[in-house]
Enzyme design. Structure first.
Site, PDB file in Angstrom:
ATOM      1  N   GLU A  31     -12.632  -4.199   2.709  1.00 49.98           N
ATOM      2  CA  GLU A  31     -12.681  -4.118   4.187  1.00 49.98           C
ATOM      3  C   GLU A  31     -12.361  -2.673   4.539  1.00 49.98           C
ATOM      4  O   GLU A  31     -11.200  -2.263   4.482  1.00 49.98           O
ATOM      5  CB  GLU A  31     -11.643  -5.056   4.812  1.00 49.98           C
ATOM      6  CG  GLU A  31     -11.921  -6.535   4.613  1.00 49.98           C
ATOM      7  CD  GLU A  31     -12.988  -7.079   5.548  1.00 49.98           C
ATOM      8  OE1 GLU A  31     -13.633  -6.275   6.262  1.00 49.98           O
ATOM      9  OE2 GLU A  31     -13.194  -8.294   5.558  1.00 49.98           O
ATOM     10  N   CYS A  45      -9.649  -0.639  13.118  1.00 45.73           N
ATOM     11  CA  CYS A  45     -10.941  -0.495  12.442  1.00 45.73           C
ATOM     12  C   CYS A  45     -12.084  -0.839  13.390  1.00 45.73           C
ATOM     13  O   CYS A  45     -13.191  -0.340  13.246  1.00 45.73           O
ATOM     14  CB  CYS A  45     -10.985  -1.354  11.183  1.00 45.73           C
ATOM     15  SG  CYS A  45     -10.627  -3.092  11.493  1.00 45.73           S
TER      16      CYS A  45
HETATM   17  P1  NAD Z   1      -5.718   3.949   2.835  1.00 43.50           P
HETATM   18  O1  NAD Z   1      -7.026   3.783   2.168  1.00 43.50           O
HETATM   19  O2  NAD Z   1      -5.084   5.273   2.850  1.00 43.50           O
HETATM   20  O3  NAD Z   1      -4.629   2.968   2.182  1.00 43.50           O
HETATM   21  C1  NAD Z   1      -4.815   1.561   2.127  1.00 43.50           C
HETATM   22  C2  NAD Z   1      -3.945   0.984   1.023  1.00 43.50           C
HETATM   23  O4  NAD Z   1      -4.415   1.433  -0.253  1.00 43.50           O
HETATM   24  C3  NAD Z   1      -2.470   1.421   1.091  1.00 43.50           C
HETATM   25  O5  NAD Z   1      -1.665   0.324   0.774  1.00 43.50           O
HETATM   26  C4  NAD Z   1      -2.387   2.501   0.016  1.00 43.50           C
HETATM   27  O6  NAD Z   1      -1.103   2.663  -0.517  1.00 43.50           O
HETATM   28  C5  NAD Z   1      -3.329   1.937  -1.020  1.00 43.50           C
HETATM   29  N1  NAD Z   1      -3.873   2.902  -1.978  1.00 43.50           N
HETATM   30  C6  NAD Z   1      -3.977   4.250  -1.857  1.00 43.50           C
HETATM   31  N2  NAD Z   1      -4.552   4.787  -2.957  1.00 43.50           N
HETATM   32  C7  NAD Z   1      -4.815   3.755  -3.798  1.00 43.50           C
HETATM   33  C8  NAD Z   1      -5.418   3.653  -5.084  1.00 43.50           C
HETATM   34  N3  NAD Z   1      -5.868   4.729  -5.734  1.00 43.50           N
HETATM   35  N4  NAD Z   1      -5.542   2.437  -5.642  1.00 43.50           N
HETATM   36  C9  NAD Z   1      -5.125   1.337  -4.989  1.00 43.50           C
HETATM   37  N5  NAD Z   1      -4.542   1.363  -3.774  1.00 43.50           N
HETATM   38  C10 NAD Z   1      -4.388   2.558  -3.174  1.00 43.50           C
HETATM   39  O7  NAD Z   1      -5.926   3.374   4.310  1.00 43.50           O
HETATM   40  P2  NAD Z   1      -4.889   3.418   5.514  1.00 43.50           P
HETATM   41  O8  NAD Z   1      -4.786   4.814   6.012  1.00 43.50           O
HETATM   42  O9  NAD Z   1      -3.646   2.676   5.144  1.00 43.50           O
HETATM   43  O10 NAD Z   1      -5.625   2.503   6.604  1.00 43.50           O
HETATM   44  C11 NAD Z   1      -6.537   2.979   7.536  1.00 43.50           C
HETATM   45  C12 NAD Z   1      -7.944   2.640   7.130  1.00 43.50           C
HETATM   46  O11 NAD Z   1      -8.082   1.237   6.951  1.00 43.50           O
HETATM   47  C13 NAD Z   1      -8.970   3.008   8.169  1.00 43.50           C
HETATM   48  O12 NAD Z   1     -10.082   3.590   7.544  1.00 43.50           O
HETATM   49  C14 NAD Z   1      -9.341   1.668   8.791  1.00 43.50           C
HETATM   50  O13 NAD Z   1     -10.624   1.640   9.382  1.00 43.50           O
HETATM   51  C15 NAD Z   1      -9.249   0.771   7.612  1.00 43.50           C
HETATM   52  N6  NAD Z   1      -9.072  -0.625   8.032  1.00 43.50           N
HETATM   53  C16 NAD Z   1     -10.125  -1.471   7.855  1.00 43.50           C
HETATM   54  C17 NAD Z   1     -10.005  -2.781   8.283  1.00 43.50           C
HETATM   55  C18 NAD Z   1     -11.141  -3.742   8.106  1.00 43.50           C
HETATM   56  O14 NAD Z   1     -10.891  -4.937   8.240  1.00 43.50           O
HETATM   57  N7  NAD Z   1     -12.359  -3.317   7.814  1.00 43.50           N
HETATM   58  C19 NAD Z   1      -8.812  -3.236   8.869  1.00 43.50           C
HETATM   59  C20 NAD Z   1      -7.778  -2.333   9.013  1.00 43.50           C
HETATM   60  C21 NAD Z   1      -7.908  -1.025   8.588  1.00 43.50           C
END
Ligand code: NAD
Length: 525
Positions: free
Chosen positions: A243, A277
């Site tokens: 997502e 999002c």
């Molecule tokens: P992010 O990608 O920075 O982090 C998301 C999660 O992934 C965190 O828990 C982080 O610690 C973890 N992570 C980071 N590097 C990783 C790796 N190499 N392997 C595994 N896990 C890892 O995102 P964010 O800044 O926390 O969230 C914002 C983003 O999320 C925006 O782009 C937003 O659009 C998206 N989002 C999407 C939805 C949806 O349903 N489509 C919903 C909410 C947020």
């Protein structure tokens, strides 16, 4: 706290309140040595859980729902303290969504998990009974973002548990306490604590979870991290739901109510400080109503109160951290330098705190600007005009993202027709964002916005794998396609195909006779 803890974790992360920048707690950064055993414990507990009646599982979810209902204010306070959003939004877009999800699961999971008959079309195959079972994956690894720290992780966790899975959840390092609170409520409601383990840490903990023995990953976050998760999953063929980000367009047609559409645009772009999002990230308005629409948006934005989310007067809270603030400022500066008109905001608000940004309206943006191409994820409403519906559709589809979109019109049929032409996982006519609160509606995107779905029936299907069980009704009969081919087999098949597929009745009758005769003459091994 019920998180997986360790005496040996060397590193901890300080969690800050984005409104005040105060440290509100510390979490251990767990690694493979803590996360792999957590997955093992979850896997053991899952076997018992999956064997228990669905009704017993749902009873625990119901108790969780009651506890959450009673403790809604304290849960909302935890969300606001770590994510910054106004308390009203914490209740409406997080707590309420989770309460509603439990209703959906209680109403739908028992039937969903029932064995499904698979009727066979082919006459020979009618001799068998086909059935479809839905088997839980085992341990679902959930990796969550910070922007909806309670609802995203809870909806996915509850759906996984209801369908018979265990969960190991890695919340965002910026907002771990909402997930820990959800876990606390579930354990108080009677859940075996091995069935839901919260493993804290930053990206390295997420990577460690991916390398542990989970059976599926549900990842919610940015496109860049999503790609890394997909690569890690590919090396071990781990099924994954992704997502990811959005760049949702809002199309305002010439017959739209300007008062309604401008209120929608302001809320859709600024709620949760634009860190949704499904936020409105691009706004396309018919040229006939472009200027009145902009005027109304500016007037409404001027009335918004920016501040700490705990203050009930606050409409717009802070951004989550400095990095996010910088992205927003960069996109706005780039647009202004490219010729966009700045109608509101466009600046940080240091007098309120280090993470505050003024709700910003940009007019006359063009499609090449970063604010129209990249996910801004901040309180920015970029607007441009269009002439024809075709042009609006082209502009909306001109994006690497495809999470959701909205169409605004006083003619619903016209809106629904346009919705079909937009490449997005969800298109709403005369509303936006609220699709996330419809438990029955599948949530997810196309293109870079992700793979797979959460929520609704499609979200349930992601938590199980289909097992087809087939049993033959005539156990003493050798099958006609087995060995013993000889010349009769060719004739038999030939006749059989004519019987089933020839257009001519005479051919079909002849085929039937031929097939039966050859079958009788054949000696099956
Ligand atoms: P992010 O990608 O920075 O982090 C998301 C999660 O992934 C965190 O828990 C982080 O610690 C973890 N992570 C980071 N590097 C990783 C790796 N190499 N392997 C595994 N896990 C890892 O995102 P964010 O800044 O926390 O969230 C914002 C983003 O999320 C925006 O782009 C937003 O659009 C998206 N989002 C999407 C939805 C949806 O349903 N489509 C919903 C909410 C947020």
């Amino acid at each position: 706290m019920n998180a997986v803890t360790t005496e040996f974790a060397v590193k901890t992360i300080a969690v800050r309140n984005p409104a005040t920048d105060e440290v509100i707690g510390e979490i251990p950064c767990l690694g493979v040595q803590e996360i792999a055993p957590a997955v093992k414990r979850a896997s053991r507990a899952q076997k018992r859980w999956a064997a228990s009646p669905v009704s017993a599982r749902l009873k625990i979810l119901r108790r969780f729902q009651q506890l959450l209902c009673e403790q809604k204010d304290s849960v909302a306070a935890i969300i606001t303290r770590e994510a910054g959003k106004p308390l009203a939004e914490a209740v409406a877009t997080e707590v309420l969504v989770v309460l509603e999800t439990v209703n959906f699961l209680v109403a739908n999971v028992p039937e969903f998990l029932q064995t499904e008959d698979v009727p066979h079309g082919s006459p020979v195959m009618k001799l068998k009974r086909g059935r479809l079972l839905r088997e839980p994956y085992g341990v679902i690894g959930i990796i969550s973002p910070w922007n909806y720290p309670f609802s995203v992780s809870s909806v996915q966790t509850l759906t996984a548990l209801a369908t018979g899975n265990a969960v190991v959840l890695k919340p965002s390092e910026f907002t771990p306490f909402s997930s820990l609170e959800m876990q606390k409520l579930l354990v108080t409601a009677g859940l075996d604590q091995d069935l839901l383990q919260v493993v804290t840490g930053d990206g390295a903990a997420g990577a460690a979870l991916l390398s542990a023995n989970i059976n599926k990953v549900i990842f919610t976050g940015s496109v860049a991290t999503g790609q890394r998760v997909a690569q890690a999953a590919a090396t071990r063929l781990l099924p994954a739901v992704l997502e990811l980000g959005g760049k949702d367009p809002m199309i305002v047609l010439d017959d739209a109510d300007v008062g309604v559409a401008s209120s929608a645009a302001v809320w859709g772009a600024f709620m949760n400080a634009g860190q949704t999002c499904l936020s409105i990230e691009r706004c396309y308005v018919h040229e006939k109503i472009y200027e009145p629409f902009l005027k109304a948006c500016v007037e409404k934005t001027a009335k918004l109160r920016v501040g700490n989310g705990v203050d009930s007067a606050t409409d717009v809270g802070p951004l989550i951290h400095q990095r996010q603030l910088k992205t927003v400022q960069t996109h706005v500066d780039d647009a202004v330098a490219g010729g966009a008109r700045l109608l509101a905001g466009g600046k940080t608000l240091p007098q309120l705190g280090v993470n505050f940004y003024a709700p910003t309206i940009l007019a006359d943006v063009d499609q090449s600007m970063r604010v129209m191409r990249e996910e801004t994820f901040g309180p920015v409403l970029p607007v441009r005009s269009f002439r024809t519906e075709d042009e609006a559709v082209d502009l909306a589809n001109d994006s690497e993202f495809g999470l959701a979109a909205s169409v605004w019109t006083s003619n619903r049929k016209r809106g629904e027709a346009l919705a079909r032409r937009i490449d997005a996982g969800t298109v709403m006519v005369n509303d936006m964002i609220s699709c996330f609160g419809i438990s029955e509606a599948p949530h997810g995107g196309v293109k870079s916005s992700g793979i797979g779905r959460t929520h609704g029936r499609f979200g349930l299907e992601e938590m199980v794998w289909p097992k087809y069980v087939d049993s033959d009704r005539l156990p003493k009969m050798k099958k006609l396609w087995w060995y013993g081919y000889g010349p009769e087999f060719g004739q038999q098949m030939n006749g059989f195909i004519e019987l089933l597929f020839s257009k001519k009745l005479t051919n079909r009758l002849r085929g039937g006779l031929k097939s039966t005769r050859s079958y009788i003459r054949r000696k099956l091994l």
